[in-house]
Motif scaffolding. Structure first.
Motif, short mmCIF file in Angstrom:
data_model
loop_
_atom_site.label_atom_id
_atom_site.label_comp_id
_atom_site.label_asym_id
_atom_site.label_seq_id
_atom_site.Cartn_x
_atom_site.Cartn_y
_atom_site.Cartn_z
N GLU A 190 0.72 -1.17 0.05
CA GLU A 190 -0.04 -0.02 0.11
C GLU A 190 0.80 1.24 0.03
OE1 GLU A 190 -2.39 -0.59 3.41
OE2 GLU A 190 -0.66 -0.82 4.87
N GLU A 191 0.31 2.38 -0.10
CA GLU A 191 0.96 3.69 -0.02
C GLU A 191 1.84 3.87 -1.31
OE1 GLU A 191 1.83 4.05 3.93
OE2 GLU A 191 -0.07 4.35 4.68
N ARG A 192 3.12 4.35 -0.80
CA ARG A 192 4.17 4.51 -1.83
C ARG A 192 4.80 3.43 -2.45
NH1 ARG A 192 8.00 9.39 0.73
NH2 ARG A 192 6.46 11.06 1.05
#
Length: 344
Positions: A190-192
């Motif tokens: 998830e995220e970056r």
């Protein structure tokens, strides 16, 4: 010859071997793909997450290779001996790369020094790439045929393995595994890191599609015996057409960021490509490219009917248990990766 449900025992074992090696290709394929992409992640946290995404399942996935090799030795000992002698050096390199991948995963987190972790990062990536390339190299030579004389003795040389067609299949295998692994990592992050993987999924899909189309065309032109079955049974043309549609659907899934469906599609295309190889080879397990008398069929290579019958009973019991364990592992470690004190 003794039959089971209308098929003779050697054919059942041919199908069983295909299923085992297909399972290995699908399961360890995304592990190898994740390893091949490992150095594209720059941050320490990203690399740890990528390793922990496969950490709980990679060793269980390799079990399918062990079972497949054991089944080949038991059911078709002549083929096992011929392939081991013909591909001796590639197999030794393959085993060495398997060892280095395992110790890279296990040793990386044992020390905090930057140089230590970078060393094992490089080892992990290179060993994963090497395994994928060697699998493709062996598959490419199996499809094209290897030099076996009428006594089924290997009469080629090491340099003969590195022919253009086999090397093309080798790179295609790597590209498929990289795409397979990128989509698996996208599902686990998830995220970056997820944002980074959306780029890698897009790039690896283009790489694979190019390799897929190139190797398909090369097979039609330079390996005519693989197309013979389709000339005899035109209805089977539905399989390569389906394969092409699935490859195009992978791009559609990626553009819509439906990575789970894309991962399922890459699993199906791995299976379908091996089915096409099996159709082209059957009833042979090893194809000689210098003499038709050198072909090794499933019937002349098979163990005794009694041995095949007993082993088939064990396989019917054991393989579903291994499959249930695999399903249990994936279910237990489902969801996004979260690092804690027990992580790699």
């Amino acid at each position: 010859m003794e039959t089971v449900l209308g098929l003779d025992l050697p054919t059942w074992w041919f199908l069983l071997l295909g299923a085992l090696f297909t399972g290995y290709g699908i399961l360890d394929g995304f592990d190898l793909g994740a390893g091949a992409l490992h150095l594209f992640f720059r941050k320490e946290a990203s690399r740890r997450i990528a390793i922990n995404a496969i950490g709980p399942v990679w060793d269980g996935n390799v079990v399918w290779l062990v079972i497949g090799a054991g089944a080949l030795f038991s059911a078709f000992p002549m083929v096992y001996g011929t392939l081991l002698s013909a591909f001796y050096l590639p197999f030794m390199l393959f085993l060495l790369a398997l060892i280095f991948r395992a110790i890279s995963i296990e040793f990386r987190g044992k020390e905090e020094m930057v140089w230590w972790r970078r060393m094992w990062d490089v080892s992990y990536c290179l060993s994963s790439v090497t395994i994928a390339l060697l699998l493709g190299l062996i598959l490419g030579n199996m499809v094209q045929g290897i030099p076996l004389n009428s006594q089924h003795e290997f009469v080629g040389s090491l340099s003969g393995f590195f022919n253009p067609y086999a090397m093309l299949i080798s790179v295609t295998t790597l590209s498929l595994f990289m795409l397979h692994g990128a989509m698996y990592l996208a599902l686990k992050t998830e995220e970056r890191l997820y944002a980074r993987l959306t780029i890698l999924v897009n790039q690896t899909s283009k790489f694979f599609i190019f390799c897929f189309l190139t190797s398909s065309l090369a097979t039609l032109i330079y390996v005519p015996h693989m197309a013979a079955i389709f000339q005899k049974s035109p209805a089977l043309f539905a399989l390569p057409i389906t394969a092409l549609l699935i490859v195009l659907n992978i791009r559609r899934n990626i553009e819509q960021r439906k990575y789970f469906l894309g991962f399922i599609s890459s699993s199906v295309i791995t299976s379908l490509l091996l089915v096409l190889v099996a159709l082209g080879l059957y009833p042979n397990l090893v194809f000689s490219n210098i003499s038709p008398e050198g072909h090794i069929s499933i019937y002349e290579a098979a163990s005794t009917p009694k041995s095949l019958s007993i082993m088939l009973l064990f396989a019917i019991i054991g393989i579903p248990l291994a499959a249930l364990y695999t399903i249990f592992s994936f279910w237990t470690f489902r969801g996004k990766v979260k690092l804690d004190e027990t992580s790699y």
